[in-house]
Design a protein around this motif. Structure first.
Motif, PDB file in Angstrom:
ATOM      1  N   LEU A  25       0.782  -1.434   0.184  1.00  0.00           N
ATOM      2  CA  LEU A  25      -0.024  -0.140  -0.263  1.00  0.00           C
ATOM      3  C   LEU A  25       0.907   1.312   0.055  1.00  0.00           C
ATOM      4  O   LEU A  25       1.866   1.531   0.737  1.00  0.00           O
ATOM      5  N   SER A  26       0.448   2.346  -0.790  1.00  0.00           N
ATOM      6  CA  SER A  26       0.810   3.615  -0.731  1.00  0.00           C
ATOM      7  C   SER A  26      -0.016   4.278   0.187  1.00  0.00           C
ATOM      8  O   SER A  26      -1.097   4.089   0.383  1.00  0.00           O
ATOM      9  N   PRO A  27       0.353   5.565   0.780  1.00  0.00           N
ATOM     10  CA  PRO A  27      -0.321   6.104   1.670  1.00  0.00           C
ATOM     11  C   PRO A  27      -1.804   6.574   1.050  1.00  0.00           C
ATOM     12  O   PRO A  27      -2.931   6.696   1.959  1.00  0.00           O
ATOM     13  N   LYS A  28      -2.057   6.509   0.017  1.00  0.00           N
ATOM     14  CA  LYS A  28      -3.347   7.043  -0.422  1.00  0.00           C
ATOM     15  C   LYS A  28      -4.137   5.807  -0.638  1.00  0.00           C
ATOM     16  O   LYS A  28      -5.482   5.927  -0.842  1.00  0.00           O
ATOM     17  N   GLU A  29      -3.756   4.805  -0.496  1.00  0.00           N
ATOM     18  CA  GLU A  29      -4.827   3.659  -0.416  1.00  0.00           C
ATOM     19  C   GLU A  29      -5.386   3.083   0.696  1.00  0.00           C
ATOM     20  O   GLU A  29      -5.189   2.211   1.418  1.00  0.00           O
ATOM     21  N   LYS A  30      -6.000   4.303   1.230  1.00  0.00           N
ATOM     22  CA  LYS A  30      -6.556   4.199   2.746  1.00  0.00           C
ATOM     23  C   LYS A  30      -7.754   3.406   2.935  1.00  0.00           C
ATOM     24  O   LYS A  30      -7.763   2.626   3.964  1.00  0.00           O
ATOM     25  N   LYS A  31      -8.560   3.101   1.862  1.00  0.00           N
ATOM     26  CA  LYS A  31      -9.610   2.438   2.109  1.00  0.00           C
ATOM     27  C   LYS A  31      -9.359   0.796   2.259  1.00  0.00           C
ATOM     28  O   LYS A  31      -9.805   0.048   2.984  1.00  0.00           O
ATOM     29  N   ILE A  32      -8.380   0.608   1.645  1.00  0.00           N
ATOM     30  CA  ILE A  32      -7.648  -0.856   1.788  1.00  0.00           C
ATOM     31  C   ILE A  32      -7.061  -1.128   3.094  1.00  0.00           C
ATOM     32  O   ILE A  32      -7.200  -2.162   3.791  1.00  0.00           O
ATOM     33  N   LEU A  33      -6.481  -0.089   3.456  1.00  0.00           N
ATOM     34  CA  LEU A  33      -5.896  -0.378   4.903  1.00  0.00           C
ATOM     35  C   LEU A  33      -6.662  -0.583   5.944  1.00  0.00           C
ATOM     36  O   LEU A  33      -6.582  -1.281   6.830  1.00  0.00           O
ATOM     37  N   GLU A  34      -7.937   0.300   5.855  1.00  0.00           N
ATOM     38  CA  GLU A  34      -9.038   0.081   6.756  1.00  0.00           C
ATOM     39  C   GLU A  34      -9.707  -1.251   6.995  1.00  0.00           C
ATOM     40  O   GLU A  34      -9.833  -1.535   7.703  1.00  0.00           O
TER      41      GLU A  34
END
Lengths: 191, 191
Positions: free
Chosen positions: A109-118
């Motif tokens: 993940l790069s910082p912009k892929e926040k949905k996946i991180l969540e």
DNA sequence: AAAACAGTAGACAGACCGGTCTTTTGTATA
DNA sequence: TATACAAAAGACCGGTCTGTCTACTGTTTT
């Protein structure tokens, strides 16, 4: 009834993402391997990111269901508390074992892929919660804090066991984690 | 003397790979951010994969050096055995902490990227070995098997602590790992 | 002064990316 | 039979990917 197209997409993407990685797998590869048209895929999912989330949920749901059954089949006590390591041992022996899908994807993940991180965070919290239930059901008279201490200890040991056994292509981390785990509840009354 | 171009490339690539991920970072981004020409980059590294390996080694060497110094500055005994968790706590507090570069990169690998996998395995084995030395220097009369048990236990706890603190953006896994670790040598004479 | 060298700038190749759109085909329902 | 719909096939869009190559600019060494 044959499997629906929706499931077929998730299934194909799951295998590709899990084995080759999320960013290394292209949409064209997914449609080619599942034998559908590109327009069909985008009728079912609005973006590649959405397919990734469906993949993570697919794996997680299957994992949690199997794990719950596995633990439920065990006798109460130490057997249930350590069941997750034996479950992992079975996982490890399966074909195409590649570690934890969540941690793997987290690495991409790069910082912009926040949905996946969540999504990954939510799934791991679910696992933590489940371990808390197992702990509460097998050790008497625990405070909430003690349940958290033991279950998060089990969780850490489990997650390093799955990742490291994948890294080294060897199951010593699973044995090691299982052998450390009992010290988490050594002086407590296990039912 | 200003930093050499070679180091500049590694430094720029390191930051980009670590923050945005290996596959998400393009060669064009690396040359733009380091202010060099593409031909210059390919004069120093023959492929992107080689830059990745240089990145991993750069991070690992710096990490091991700092860790060794950190442990060496500590009083012998429990202080040294648990030093790695305090060291990790410092790491966690740094700007742009993003977990373990090795495990992160591992998650991106497809089966064909074998060279990179081998680099990560080698580095983790080096860490295991170092932990073994620390264990041997701080607990008396241990067999080789006991040293291995304790050091690989520390290793598993450390690796889950770094990964999970990154995942949850919280340092509870570091505290938890540090609090579990002493049970690995609870009944032994720590010098 | 001449040659060698290290670097810049950027065009280029060939492939692939995610995503949209049109056209055609087959099938199920009214 | 007519209509509606789901899906197939693949052209197409603008862009990015790694990697190569040419042409040019300075600087250092002989």
């Amino acid at each position: 009834m044959k499997t629906s197209i929706h499931e077929k997409i998730i299934d194909t993407a799951s295998n590709l993402f899990y084995i080759h990685g999320y960013h290394s797998t292209g949409i064209n590869e997914i449609i080619a391997k599942s034998g559908i048209a590109k327009a069909t895929l985008y009728g079912h999912f609005k973006s590649k990111e959405d397919i990734c989330i469906a993949y993570l949920n697919h794996r997680h749901d299957g994992f949690m269901k199997s794990l719950e059954e596995f633990v439920g089949r065990r006798k109460k006590g130490k057997n249930q508390l350590l069941a997750i390591f034996d479950f992992l041992q079975d996982l490890y022996r399966e074909d195409h074992f590649n570690g934890c899908w969540g941690i793997k994807t987290l690495g991409e993940l790069s910082p912009k892929e926040k949905k996946i991180l969540e999504v990954i965070q939510k799934q791991k919290k679910e696992l933590l919660l489940f371990l808390g239930e197992v702990v509460g059901a097998n050790i008497a008279n625990l405070s909430k804090a003690e349940i958290e201490r033991i279950s998060s200890g089990l969780y850490l040991l489990y997650d390093s066991a799955i990742t490291e056994s994948h890294l080294f292509k060897n199951d010593w981390p699973i044995f090691m984690a299982k052998s450390i785990a009992p010290s988490l509840f050594a002086d407590l009354e296990v039912e």
